[in-house]
Design a protein around this motif. Structure first.
Motif, mmCIF file in Angstrom:
data_model
loop_
_atom_site.group_PDB
_atom_site.id
_atom_site.type_symbol
_atom_site.label_atom_id
_atom_site.label_comp_id
_atom_site.label_asym_id
_atom_site.label_seq_id
_atom_site.Cartn_x
_atom_site.Cartn_y
_atom_site.Cartn_z
ATOM 1 N N ALA A 542 0.832 -1.209 0.000
ATOM 2 C CA ALA A 542 0.000 0.000 0.000
ATOM 3 C C ALA A 542 0.865 1.256 0.000
ATOM 4 C CB ALA A 542 -0.921 -0.010 1.221
ATOM 5 N N ARG A 543 1.916 1.253 0.839
ATOM 6 C CA ARG A 543 2.794 2.435 0.911
ATOM 7 C C ARG A 543 3.427 2.745 -0.453
ATOM 8 N NH1 ARG A 543 8.067 1.939 4.541
ATOM 9 N NH2 ARG A 543 8.455 0.444 2.867
ATOM 10 N N GLU A 544 3.840 1.701 -1.171
ATOM 11 C CA GLU A 544 4.450 1.918 -2.478
ATOM 12 C C GLU A 544 3.458 2.544 -3.460
ATOM 13 O OE1 GLU A 544 7.657 1.676 -3.281
ATOM 14 O OE2 GLU A 544 7.815 1.323 -1.099
ATOM 15 N N ILE A 545 2.213 2.085 -3.418
ATOM 16 C CA ILE A 545 1.210 2.668 -4.318
ATOM 17 C C ILE A 545 0.967 4.130 -3.972
ATOM 18 C CG2 ILE A 545 -1.214 2.595 -5.006
ATOM 19 C CD1 ILE A 545 -1.097 -0.435 -4.700
ATOM 20 N N TRP A 546 0.846 4.445 -2.678
ATOM 21 C CA TRP A 546 0.628 5.840 -2.289
ATOM 22 C C TRP A 546 1.778 6.713 -2.764
ATOM 23 C CZ3 TRP A 546 -4.115 6.321 -1.648
ATOM 24 C CH2 TRP A 546 -4.886 5.506 -0.813
ATOM 25 N N ARG A 547 3.005 6.174 -2.678
ATOM 26 C CA ARG A 547 4.160 6.948 -3.150
ATOM 27 C C ARG A 547 4.072 7.190 -4.657
ATOM 28 N NH1 ARG A 547 9.308 4.180 0.085
ATOM 29 N NH2 ARG A 547 9.082 5.375 2.012
ATOM 30 N N GLU A 548 3.701 6.132 -5.395
ATOM 31 C CA GLU A 548 3.570 6.273 -6.846
ATOM 32 C C GLU A 548 2.519 7.325 -7.203
ATOM 33 O OE1 GLU A 548 2.621 2.455 -8.378
ATOM 34 O OE2 GLU A 548 4.442 1.505 -7.606
ATOM 35 N N LEU A 549 1.466 7.388 -6.406
ATOM 36 C CA LEU A 549 0.387 8.341 -6.668
ATOM 37 C C LEU A 549 0.712 9.740 -6.149
ATOM 38 C CD1 LEU A 549 -2.702 6.097 -5.756
ATOM 39 C CD2 LEU A 549 -1.906 6.707 -8.050
ATOM 40 N N GLY A 550 1.828 9.853 -5.406
ATOM 41 C CA GLY A 550 2.165 11.138 -4.816
ATOM 42 C C GLY A 550 1.222 11.539 -3.698
ATOM 43 N N ASP A 551 0.631 10.562 -3.040
ATOM 44 C CA ASP A 551 -0.376 10.813 -1.998
ATOM 45 C C ASP A 551 0.294 10.703 -0.629
ATOM 46 O OD1 ASP A 551 -2.512 10.603 -0.123
ATOM 47 O OD2 ASP A 551 -3.839 10.001 -1.756
ATOM 48 N N ARG A 552 0.674 11.814 -0.075
ATOM 49 C CA ARG A 552 1.386 11.810 1.212
ATOM 50 C C ARG A 552 0.500 11.337 2.354
ATOM 51 N NH1 ARG A 552 5.888 11.928 3.388
ATOM 52 N NH2 ARG A 552 5.837 13.897 4.542
ATOM 53 N N ARG A 553 -0.754 11.691 2.295
ATOM 54 C CA ARG A 553 -1.642 11.271 3.388
ATOM 55 C C ARG A 553 -1.802 9.761 3.405
ATOM 56 N NH1 ARG A 553 -7.144 10.360 4.364
ATOM 57 N NH2 ARG A 553 -7.914 11.168 6.363
ATOM 58 N N GLY A 554 -2.061 9.184 2.217
ATOM 59 C CA GLY A 554 -2.185 7.738 2.158
ATOM 60 C C GLY A 554 -0.919 7.041 2.606
ATOM 61 N N GLU A 555 0.236 7.573 2.198
ATOM 62 C CA GLU A 555 1.511 6.990 2.617
ATOM 63 C C GLU A 555 1.655 7.051 4.139
ATOM 64 O OE1 GLU A 555 6.340 7.642 2.033
ATOM 65 O OE2 GLU A 555 4.908 8.896 0.928
#
Length: 804
Positions: A542-555
């Motif tokens: 999940a963390r890798e996907i949030w990083r790919e999306l540029g989503d700091r909150r999700g990360e």
């Protein structure tokens, strides 16, 4: 799509965890209870948790109206009863076997009503749905329902099936009860539900012979055939009496022949005849012959009796008004075991009031059974028949639109439930539902929870149906919404297959944020199932996907979850580092709610390390934010940390106040997972204040809750707490038994710190009578805590070394 998706939960002292909002319905593999470890009763409940003065269960369905005949079979059944009431039963299991529609259930219920007075402690009934197109009722689910009816709170029922069956046998051991297990498909479905003695009578109905019950369990089997001609005619006369003039024998004989003399078919045919009193019976028979010809043409070589049943179904179906017949066949699309009028309103696309009227028509025709207010179900044969009809008579487009409307209803109603059950969690963006769909809304928390309890059995089948139909958007969104809309005390294992289907669907749909949210949700569940490697893999994905999306909150949400895993392993520095990274991201975004969550989690780390002032500051700041935002579960979590800090500071009264407030919140939320955890905090505060009886009750209740939830680590913590109470009472033998069992479980789970704490208590309990074993145990404690360097660990090492 909004980001986030990780539950706002944290770890607690001793390496287990607090279930925060959206995270409190989780189960891990249950452990068995040591035979030497038990709690003493403290008032409100008898052994096993049964409430005193609870009325005996009376679960039998009503007797069949106009039951006739089967005199020989009733005589055979009566022969198993003893001559006088109260005497032991010679045969305690009766199996009524026979073909579909032969009247097995009617006979079982009729006999049960005739003999129920011989069993003064009540009757239990369950339809095991062994022949439904959907999955049969598992024995574990049946045990839970029976134990609940017997006064055992659902939260006290063990997750392990063998433990649950043992508890069931214990509860009924001294009772005279009548138990009906209807529609069983296998011996394995039945055997866990059998009492162990000769005071209870169990009646089993099945299409199979269930020979294993006769061979191993001494069951008596009665094989039910079709009715004799005279009996079939008598049944037709009884059902039509008062609605039609006296019919000629020849016509009734012919009608019974067309129904293969099977009671189910006979009753449906008789109901049709009764509802058309001015139509000559010859005309009705001619109609039935036409349907028979239709089925003969379509026959695939099935046995004659099955074809007769289908013929009667078709005859009755063709007689329905057009709207009612459409409702009946569309019911074949509903994937769940039962259904409510609101769901069927969406499925059919008609207003709820009109839908109820049409369902009443189907109930009157004996094509659907009403089981409660606004709840309905099918006979398994009728469900199959309806599913056949919808495939044959509805176009693919109509079929798809109806299923989409039903899934829309589930999805949007579950979303409305989440608004009450887990209001702090991010909502899942939903597409507009179909115009004919009217999702429910809820006036308060309790009504939302009651709806989710009613519908919980239908959600997994609905998600499966969405996937099978290629409706991936519905499948993954319903899975994710249900994560937060399900009942507060539903076990985590129940959501795991739903989340797994949702993850597959989100990946096919290409919704990366949906995939990440589901990965985080599955990671939390796996952690609670003690599958820590799987949990870590899911959160990292999940963390890798949030990083790919540029989503700091999700990360940051994923980082918080990874911090909890480190805290679970008591890697405190690593946990605080991950919480620090998450905090930076939430501060950067100005997300106050998540800042408070991370503050509380960091407070747990600091309390665990023995840094009491820092822990109190973090928990106090988190508490203030959560109170201001009205987030009740999060308020309770912060209070539980503060309670532990107060106890460690020697302030038991303040600790009691905080723990009691937290527990009140759990009870208001009807959340047994939160209740079980916060009872541990209350027990510790009660023990510190010298109220040992109350502390023991808290630990007993906590152990029972965690047993049901399958959380072995927390159950072991409750045992350890009980051991400390017994030690304070000077009952060192009982204290040692609890500490020993707790240590064994922690060792099995790989929790070195909690094992060391339990062994330290065990050594103290054995010191007076077995000093050498106590010395050996203390050396084990030093070995286990050698890797920990925080202040709390240093203090424990110093104290144990001094004792040596």
């Amino acid at each position: 799509m909004t980001t986030g998706g990780g539950d706002r939960d944290g770890e607690v002292h001793g390496g287990t965890r607090s279930e925060m909002s959206g995270s409190s319905r989780d189960v891990v593999q249950a452990g068995s209870v040591s035979g030497g470890v038990h709690f003493h009763d403290h008032g409100g409940r008898e052994h096993g948790g049964r409430e005193r003065n609870r009325p005996a269960p009376r679960q039998l369905l009503r007797d069949t109206r106009g039951f006739v005949n089967r005199a020989d079979e009733l005589e055979q059944l009566n022969a198993v009863l003893p001559g006088r009431d109260g005497e032991p039963l010679v045969v305690s299991i009766c199996v009524i076997a026979g073909t579909a529609g032969a009247g097995k259930t009617s006979l079982a219920l009729h006999w049960a009503h005739r003999i129920k007075e011989r069993f003064p402690d009540g009757q239990l009934y369950i339809n095991l749905r062994g022949y439904d197109p959907q999955e049969p009722v598992p024995a574990q689910v049946a045990l839970r329902r029976f134990l609940s009816a017997l006064g055992i709170p659902s939260d006290a029922v063990p997750h392990d099936i063998d433990d649950a069956a043992a508890l069931y046998r214990s509860v009924v051991a001294d009772r005279r009860m009548l138990i009906v297990l209807d529609n069983a498909s296998s011996v394995g479905q039945v055997r866990p539900l059998l009492p162990g003695g000769d005071r209870c009578l169990t009646i089993v109905t099945s299409r199979n012979r269930l020979s294993g019950l006769a061979i191993r369990d001494g069951a008596q089997r009665l094989t039910l055939g079709t009715l004799a001609e005279a009996e079939a005619v008598a049944l037709l006369r009884v059902v039509t009496a008062g609605f039609r003039p006296q019919e000629g024998e020849e016509n009734l004989v012919e009608l019974s022949r067309l129904c293969a003399r099977l009671p189910l078919a006979l009753r449906i045919a008789a109901e049709r005849a009764a509802s058309h009193p001015h139509m000559r019976l010859e005309e009705l028979i001619a109609d039935l012959r036409d349907e028979s010809a239709l089925w003969d043409a379509l026959s695939s070589g099935d046995e004659e009796e099955a074809e007769a049943v289908r013929t009667v179904f078709a005859w009755s179906y063709r007689a329905l008004p057009g709207e009612a017949s459409r409702v009946f066949r569309l019911l074949g699309l509903h994937p769940g075991p039962d259904f409510g009028a609101e769901a069927i309103s969406a499925l059919v696309g008609t207003p709820v009031r009109r839908t109820r009227q049409l369902l009443d028509v189907l109930v009157g025709a004996h094509l659907v059974e009403q089981t409660g207010p606004d709840r309905y179900e099918f006979h398994d044969l009728l469900r199959v028949y309806a599913a056949d009809l919808v495939r044959e008579e509805e176009s693919g487009a109509a079929h798809g639109e109806a299923l989409r409307r039903l899934l829309d209803w589930y999805l949007h109603t579950a979303d409305a439930a989440q608004a009450w059950v887990e209001p702090e969690e991010d909502r899942v963006p939903l597409e507009q539902h179909a115009d004919a769909v009217r999702p429910l809304t809820f006036a308060d928390y309790d009504r939302a929870v009651e709806w989710s309890e009613r519908e919980r059995a239908g959600v997994l089948p609905a998600v499966r149906a969405a996937e099978a139909a290629g409706l991936d958007g519905h499948a993954w969104r319903l899975a994710l919404v249900w994560r937060y809309g399900q009942p507060p005390s539903a076990p985590a294992a129940e959501w795991l297959p739903i989340g797994t289907i949702g993850l597959r669907a989100a990946r096919r749909a290409g919704d990366r944020a949906g995939v990440a949210r589901l990965l985080d949700g599955l990671g939390i569940v796996h952690r609670r199932l003690d599958r820590l490697t799987e949990s870590r893999d899911h959160h990292r994905g999940a963390r890798e996907i949030w990083r790919e999306l540029g989503d700091r909150r999700g990360e940051a949400v994923s980082l918080n979850a990874l911090g909890l895993l480190e805290l679970r392993g008591r890697r405190l520095a690593a946990a605080e580092g991950l919480f620090g990274q998450a905090m930076d991201a939430f501060v950067e975004r100005g997300d106050i709610a998540w800042q408070a969550v991370v503050l509380a989690n960091r407070g747990r780390v600091r309390h665990e390390a023995g840094l009491l002032d820092a822990a109190a500051d973090d928990a106090g700041n988190a508490l203030a934010i959560h109170r201001d935002r009205g987030e009740r579960a999060s308020v309770g979590d912060a209070l539980s940390i503060l309670s532990a800090v107060h106890v460690d500071r020697g302030e038991p009264e303040a600790g009691l106040g905080a723990a009691r407030e937290a527990l009140d919140i759990a009870l208001e939320l009807r959340d047994h997972t939160l209740e079980g955890y916060w009872l541990l905090a209350l027990g510790a505060a009660q023990r510190a204040s010298g109220d040992l009886g109350a502390a023991q009750e808290s630990y007993q209740r906590s152990a029972a809750l965690h047993r049901r939830l399958g959380d072995r680590g927390r159950e072991a913590r409750a045992w350890h707490g009980a051991g400390t109470v017994y030690a304070r009472l000077g009952r060192h033998g009982e204290a040692a038994a609890f500490h020993r069992q707790a240590a064994a479980v922690h060792r099995e789970l790989g929790d070195a710190w909690s094992e060391a704490v339990a062994l330290d208590g065990l050594a103290a309990s054995l010191q007076a009578e077995r000093p050498e074993e106590a010395r050996r145990l203390r050396r084990d404690v030093l070995r286990l805590v050698a890797a920990f360097d925080d202040p709390r660990a240093v203090a424990l090492r110093s104290r144990v070394a001094s004792a040596l």
